[in-house]
Design a protein around this motif. Structure first.
Motif, mmCIF file in Angstrom:
data_model
loop_
_atom_site.group_PDB
_atom_site.id
_atom_site.type_symbol
_atom_site.label_atom_id
_atom_site.label_comp_id
_atom_site.label_asym_id
_atom_site.label_seq_id
_atom_site.Cartn_x
_atom_site.Cartn_y
_atom_site.Cartn_z
ATOM 1 N N UNK A 25 62.350 -18.592 54.489
ATOM 2 C CA UNK A 25 61.984 -19.621 53.512
ATOM 3 C C UNK A 25 60.569 -19.363 53.004
ATOM 4 N N UNK A 26 60.376 -19.481 51.697
ATOM 5 C CA UNK A 26 59.044 -19.370 51.091
ATOM 6 C C UNK A 26 58.689 -20.695 50.433
ATOM 7 N N UNK A 27 57.568 -21.257 50.837
ATOM 8 C CA UNK A 27 57.106 -22.518 50.252
ATOM 9 C C UNK A 27 56.162 -22.227 49.089
ATOM 10 N N UNK A 28 56.335 -22.953 48.019
ATOM 11 C CA UNK A 28 55.413 -22.849 46.890
ATOM 12 C C UNK A 28 54.051 -23.408 47.305
ATOM 13 N N UNK A 29 52.987 -22.713 46.891
ATOM 14 C CA UNK A 29 51.639 -23.189 47.230
ATOM 15 C C UNK A 29 50.668 -22.695 46.181
ATOM 16 N N UNK A 30 49.752 -23.567 45.782
ATOM 17 C CA UNK A 30 48.687 -23.211 44.851
ATOM 18 C C UNK A 30 47.363 -23.290 45.597
ATOM 19 N N UNK A 31 46.794 -22.155 46.015
ATOM 20 C CA UNK A 31 45.550 -22.197 46.791
ATOM 21 C C UNK A 31 44.399 -22.848 46.030
ATOM 22 N N UNK A 32 43.511 -23.476 46.765
ATOM 23 C CA UNK A 32 42.328 -24.082 46.161
ATOM 24 C C UNK A 32 41.286 -23.045 45.778
ATOM 25 N N UNK A 33 41.312 -21.894 46.464
ATOM 26 C CA UNK A 33 40.304 -20.880 46.208
ATOM 27 C C UNK A 33 40.906 -19.495 46.455
ATOM 28 N N UNK A 34 40.303 -18.492 45.808
ATOM 29 C CA UNK A 34 40.684 -17.104 46.048
ATOM 30 C C UNK A 34 39.830 -16.527 47.162
#
Length: 325
Positions: A25-34
């Protein structure tokens, strides 16, 4: 509408379709920082934190606790005469911190250089000393126990050099040493509990206590080590071997993880320098035969590899390309 993973069903990236795909399973995620490959990592928390380290190493991420540890012959798991290749190599599992209380206490002890009589070691029998802030060590003579404790303390000081702290929250059930005030990483065993009477005290920390422990740890590190420190919180999917509460171990496991996940969520919402990476969700929503070893306790290596490839592809520029190579 910009969120590709917003729907439980009805689109091509729905939760339903990902569940039924039958793979990792892969969860969608938008990181706060690179992150960059120059960013130095300090990884602290449960045994799952060590798995993260092992799988990040091939990507060239600077891991401050890499090549740190204690010789394997000093661990409970060592068998006399064990001469397997590398058997006497350093083992980083000694840094595992299973509870939020022990994470806070050990980092406070490290950063503020707190001192204890005999470094907090406890003599359980004649010249057999227990280290309540380590993980998995044998009872050892005082001289060797102190030498190991010094190595652990030196390695823990590397948190001062970090740019990023990955903190894996594992458990809330804790044991306290009332003689020293140390939040123990593990209890000393049934015989010692009987022998020392009320010295060792069990506590299952509340939500308020748990979030305060993690929050204080984050603030301590930023104040004393690096005011620009960034944190990535994860929740370990690994259950405890047994619960000390009078309930089904599965019920205890689920309630503990729910609390820790809520703690991570609240801190993620509170600070722009704290991110949450959904490795926990990736494990528990993957079929058990893929996610877990046969003991149903430890996460399978391929599962962790999948998680860390996902981590790398999200947090690093060009990471998606490099992770696939």
């Amino acid at each position: 509408m910009a969120n590709p993973a917003r729907a439980w069903q009805g689109n091509k990236n729905s939760a339903r379709d990902r569940f039924l795909a039958g793979g990792y399973f892969s969860a969608h995620h938008q990181p706060k920082f690179e992150l960059s490959l120059a960013d130095r990592f300090f990884t602290v928390g449960s045994c799952f934190a060590r798995e993260i380290e092992y799988k990040l190493a091939p990507f060239g991420v600077p891991l401050l606790l890499r090549n740190q540890g204690i010789e394997r012959r000093f661990f409970d798991s060592w068998k006399d005469g064990d001469d397997a290749p590398g058997a006497d190599a350093l083992y980083a599992g000694v840094f595992n911190k299973y509870t939020t209380a022990s994470i806070e206490h050990d980092l406070r002890r490290t950063i503020l250089r707190e001192s204890y009589e005999n470094e907090g070691l406890i003599e359980l029998d004649t010249d057999k000393w227990f280290d309540p802030h380590a993980s998995g060590l044998k009872l050892l003579p005082l001289e060797q126990a102190l030498a190991n404790r010094a190595k652990i303390a030196e390695a823990m000081q590397l948190v001062r050099q970090a740019d990023v702290v990955v903190m894996t929250l594992g458990q809330t059930e804790s044991w306290l040493d009332t003689a020293t005030g140390i939040a123990m990483n593990a209890h000393p065993g049934p015989a010692a509990l009987r022998k020392f009477g009320d010295r060792f005290f069990f506590v299952d920390h509340s939500y308020a206590e748990t979030i305060a422990q993690v929050d204080r740890t984050i603030q301590l590190i930023r104040r004393e080590c690096n005011p620009a420190m960034r944190f990535i919180l994860t929740v370990s999917p690994v259950p405890f071997n047994a619960t000390f509460r009078p309930q089904d171990v599965v019920v205890g496991h689920q309630s503990t993880k729910a609390m820790l996940r809520t703690v991570a969520e609240e801190l993620f919402r509170s600070y722009d320098f704290v991110d949450y990476f959904p490795s926990y969700e990736m494990v528990i929503n993957t079929p058990r035969e893929l996610a877990w070893l046969d003991d149903q306790l430890h996460v399978a290596g391929k599962m962790v590899e999948h998680i860390m490839q996902r981590f790398y592809s999200l947090y690093y520029p060009q990471g998606a390309v490099l992770a696939a190579q």
